[in-house]
Structures are given as structure tokens and as C-alpha cells.
Scaffold this active site. Structure first.
Site, PDB file in Angstrom:
ATOM      1  N   SER A 112      -8.184 -67.079  81.769  1.00  0.00           N
ATOM      2  CA  SER A 112      -7.894 -68.503  82.017  1.00  0.00           C
ATOM      3  C   SER A 112      -8.571 -68.987  83.299  1.00  0.00           C
ATOM      4  CB  SER A 112      -6.387 -68.777  82.026  1.00  0.00           C
ATOM      5  OG  SER A 112      -5.640 -67.838  82.747  1.00  0.00           O
TER       6      SER A 112
ATOM      7  N   GLY B 221      -6.913 -64.062  86.297  1.00  0.00           N
ATOM      8  CA  GLY B 221      -7.804 -63.297  87.181  1.00  0.00           C
ATOM      9  C   GLY B 221      -9.025 -62.863  86.393  1.00  0.00           C
ATOM     10  N   LEU B 222      -9.989 -62.335  87.122  1.00  0.00           N
ATOM     11  CA  LEU B 222     -11.237 -61.878  86.499  1.00  0.00           C
ATOM     12  C   LEU B 222     -10.979 -60.765  85.490  1.00  0.00           C
ATOM     13  CD1 LEU B 222     -13.379 -61.629  89.769  1.00  0.00           C
ATOM     14  CD2 LEU B 222     -13.682 -63.327  87.943  1.00  0.00           C
ATOM     15  N   SER B 223     -11.945 -60.543  84.613  1.00  0.00           N
ATOM     16  CA  SER B 223     -11.878 -59.398  83.713  1.00  0.00           C
ATOM     17  C   SER B 223     -11.843 -58.128  84.572  1.00  0.00           C
ATOM     18  CB  SER B 223     -13.115 -59.386  82.806  1.00  0.00           C
ATOM     19  OG  SER B 223     -13.087 -58.249  81.980  1.00  0.00           O
TER      20      SER B 223
ATOM     21  N   SER C 242      -9.466 -57.319  86.544  1.00  0.00           N
ATOM     22  CA  SER C 242      -8.689 -57.506  87.786  1.00  0.00           C
ATOM     23  C   SER C 242      -7.358 -56.756  87.715  1.00  0.00           C
ATOM     24  CB  SER C 242      -8.451 -59.002  88.047  1.00  0.00           C
ATOM     25  OG  SER C 242      -7.749 -59.591  86.971  1.00  0.00           O
ATOM     26  N   GLY C 243      -6.874 -56.517  86.489  1.00  0.00           N
ATOM     27  CA  GLY C 243      -5.615 -55.784  86.353  1.00  0.00           C
ATOM     28  C   GLY C 243      -4.510 -56.572  85.658  1.00  0.00           C
ATOM     29  N   LYS C 244      -4.868 -57.668  85.024  1.00  0.00           N
ATOM     30  CA  LYS C 244      -3.845 -58.511  84.371  1.00  0.00           C
ATOM     31  C   LYS C 244      -3.043 -57.721  83.336  1.00  0.00           C
ATOM     32  CE  LYS C 244      -6.947 -61.432  82.851  1.00  0.00           C
ATOM     33  NZ  LYS C 244      -8.116 -60.734  83.402  1.00  0.00           N
ATOM     34  N   SER C 245      -3.738 -57.098  82.385  1.00  0.00           N
ATOM     35  CA  SER C 245      -3.040 -56.356  81.312  1.00  0.00           C
ATOM     36  C   SER C 245      -2.232 -55.208  81.883  1.00  0.00           C
ATOM     37  CB  SER C 245      -4.046 -55.757  80.330  1.00  0.00           C
ATOM     38  OG  SER C 245      -4.624 -56.763  79.578  1.00  0.00           O
TER      39      SER C 245
HETATM   40  P1  ADP Z   1      -7.737 -57.220  82.846  1.00  0.00           P
HETATM   41  O1  ADP Z   1      -6.580 -57.286  81.899  1.00  0.00           O
HETATM   42  O2  ADP Z   1      -7.556 -58.133  84.038  1.00  0.00           O
HETATM   43  O3  ADP Z   1      -9.069 -57.387  82.197  1.00  0.00           O
HETATM   44  P2  ADP Z   1      -7.188 -54.398  82.915  1.00  0.00           P
HETATM   45  O4  ADP Z   1      -5.735 -54.318  83.266  1.00  0.00           O
HETATM   46  O5  ADP Z   1      -7.592 -54.242  81.486  1.00  0.00           O
HETATM   47  O6  ADP Z   1      -7.759 -55.771  83.507  1.00  0.00           O
HETATM   48  O7  ADP Z   1      -8.015 -53.329  83.751  1.00  0.00           O
HETATM   49  C1  ADP Z   1      -7.800 -53.101  85.123  1.00  0.00           C
HETATM   50  C2  ADP Z   1      -8.218 -51.672  85.467  1.00  0.00           C
HETATM   51  O8  ADP Z   1      -8.092 -51.471  86.877  1.00  0.00           O
HETATM   52  C3  ADP Z   1      -7.334 -50.654  84.776  1.00  0.00           C
HETATM   53  O9  ADP Z   1      -8.134 -49.579  84.350  1.00  0.00           O
HETATM   54  C4  ADP Z   1      -6.384 -50.224  85.924  1.00  0.00           C
HETATM   55  O10 ADP Z   1      -5.887 -48.917  85.745  1.00  0.00           O
HETATM   56  C5  ADP Z   1      -7.300 -50.319  87.133  1.00  0.00           C
HETATM   57  N1  ADP Z   1      -6.606 -50.497  88.429  1.00  0.00           N
HETATM   58  C6  ADP Z   1      -6.822 -49.751  89.524  1.00  0.00           C
HETATM   59  N2  ADP Z   1      -6.060 -50.162  90.560  1.00  0.00           N
HETATM   60  C7  ADP Z   1      -5.321 -51.203  90.116  1.00  0.00           C
HETATM   61  C8  ADP Z   1      -4.338 -52.051  90.717  1.00  0.00           C
HETATM   62  N3  ADP Z   1      -3.951 -51.901  91.986  1.00  0.00           N
HETATM   63  N4  ADP Z   1      -3.790 -53.034  89.963  1.00  0.00           N
HETATM   64  C9  ADP Z   1      -4.197 -53.201  88.682  1.00  0.00           C
HETATM   65  N5  ADP Z   1      -5.122 -52.443  88.049  1.00  0.00           N
HETATM   66  C10 ADP Z   1      -5.684 -51.426  88.749  1.00  0.00           C
END
Ligand code: ADP
Length: 201
Positions: free
Chosen positions: A106, A32-34, A36-39
């Protein structure tokens, strides 16, 4: 290419390791996008699985780029090599019997297809589907702001494409669900497909 190298079979087999762990190994490939919530989701799933007694490991994009892949940049060729190395490392952990999570943008379909091919039937594509506008609003690392200011080249979603999965095993629409609900959807899938067992909740 390597020559004169022979594959050694180990005395503890893959099946022995699975029996020992009490669950099936798997590779949860979050894409997913940066922002997006992957980590965040991968960590929530990892915690849930850990508490269920599963043996897990998480490979996170930024962490891998600090070590194994610190010689790679963000151009197309380096992104391909980044994913190839990660897949090979993840495959070793899967072979060791773990439920592995990988959290990398990815962005290219072909790379994910290659990862699927290398990892085999235990590959589970998890599409962390969050609209660009929401990722940009969250901007947890301040990267979109920099990308919009032209300070980061090849930034996915802004100046480099993201090719969304066409038929992911798991599709998480994070704009409509909490982190906890997303993690639940992943563990439900693992239970339904027999990777973790019925009693696990
Ligand atoms: P990525 O790893 O995709 O770059 P991160 O997990 O680092 O993304 O960041 C996602 C951000 O969005 C976090 O600060 C997280 O707390 C926030 N967030 C808010 N709502 C959601 C949700 N429903 N699912 C995942 N992340 C969320």
C-alpha cells in the site's frame, strides 16, 4: 454504479458481536516496502492475539492476489482498486467483530487515507519501517534482484514510489528490533487503547 439496492440491517448487531468476543474489533493496516517484514510481523501478532483468545483474521497481499484480485496488475489504477477491495473485505471482517491484519505494501498515501476513511475509527496504521537497503539485502522472495535486472515493472522502491506514512499509529523500526519485539509493540498498543483488555498479556 448499483441502483435499486437497499441496505439490510442484520438481527445480530455489531455491538452483540463485540460483547460475544470479549475484545474490540480493529483493523491493523501494515504498510511498508516489499521485504520490510509486514507478513512476518503480522503473523507474529496474529499468533499472539490468537493465543490470548482473540478472534482474528489476516489478509495477506500475495494470497488476495491469487483469488479476489487475480484480475489486477501493478499499474497505478490496479493498485488503487486492489486496496479499495481489500478495505471493503477487511471492513466486513471488522464488522464481524474480528481483529483484522492486512499486509500490503500500500505505497500511496491517498489509498491509505481512503482505507482509513472507509474503515473508520478502528483503522490502525502500522508503518513497518525498514530501509530499502536492508529490504534488498533480505530479499526473501528474490524480487529485488529481478527488479534491478529490469524483469519487474513498477516495483515499489525501485521503479515505483513508496510514500511513507506521516503519522502512523504504530511505527516499527525493524532494523533495530526483533520480530518478537515488534509484535509486542503492536499488542501493547492494542492493550493501551482498550482494544484488548488489561489482563491479556
Ligand atoms: P513483506 O511482507 O513486507 O514483503 P516478509 O515478512 O515477507 O516481508 O519478509 C521479511 C523478511 O525479513 C523475512 O524473511 C523475515 O524473517 C526477515 N526479518 C529479519 N529481521 C526482521 C525483523 N526485525 N522484522 C521483520 N522481519 C525481519
Amino acid at each position: 454504479m448499483s441502483t435499486n439496492i437497499v441496505w439490510h440491517n442484520t438481527s445480530v448487531s455489531h455491538e452483540d458481536r463485540i460483547a460475544h468476543k470479549g475484545h474490540q474489533p480493529a483493523l491493523l493496516w501494515y504498510t511498508g516496502l516489499s521485504g520490510s517484514g509486514k507478513s512476518t510481523i503480522a503473523n507474529a501478532v496474529d499468533r499472539k492475539l490468537f493465543e490470548l483468545g482473540c478472534h482474528t483474521y489476516l489478509l495477506d497481499g500475495d494470497n488476495v492476489r491469487h483469488g479476489l484480485n487475480n484480475d489486477l496488475g501493478f499499474g497505478d489504477d490496479d493498485r488503487v482498486e486492489n486496496i479499495r477491495r481489500i478495505t471493503e473485505v477487511a471492513k466486513l471482517f471488522v464488522d464481524a467483530g474480528l481483529i483484522v491484519g492486512t499486509a500490503f505494501i500500500s505505497p500511496f498515501r491517498a489509498d491509505r487515507a481512503q482505507a482509513r476513511k472507509i474503515a473508520g475509527e478502528r483503522f490502525i496504521e502500522v508503518f513497518v519501517d525498514t530501509p530499502l537497503a536492508i529490504c534488498e539485502q533480505r530479499d526473501p522472495k528474490g524480487l529485488y534482484e529481478k527488479a534491478r535486472a529490469g524483469e519487474i515493472a513498477n516495483f515499489t522502491g525501485i521503479s515505483s514510489p513508496y510514500e511513507a506514512p506521516e503519522s502512523p499509529e504504530i511505527h516499527l523500526r525493524t532494523a533495530e528490533m526483533s520480530v518478537e519485539a515488534a509484535a509486542e509493540q503492536v499488542t501493547d498498543y492494542l492493550r493501551r487503547k482498550g482494544f484488548i483488555f488489561e489482563g491479556a498479556e
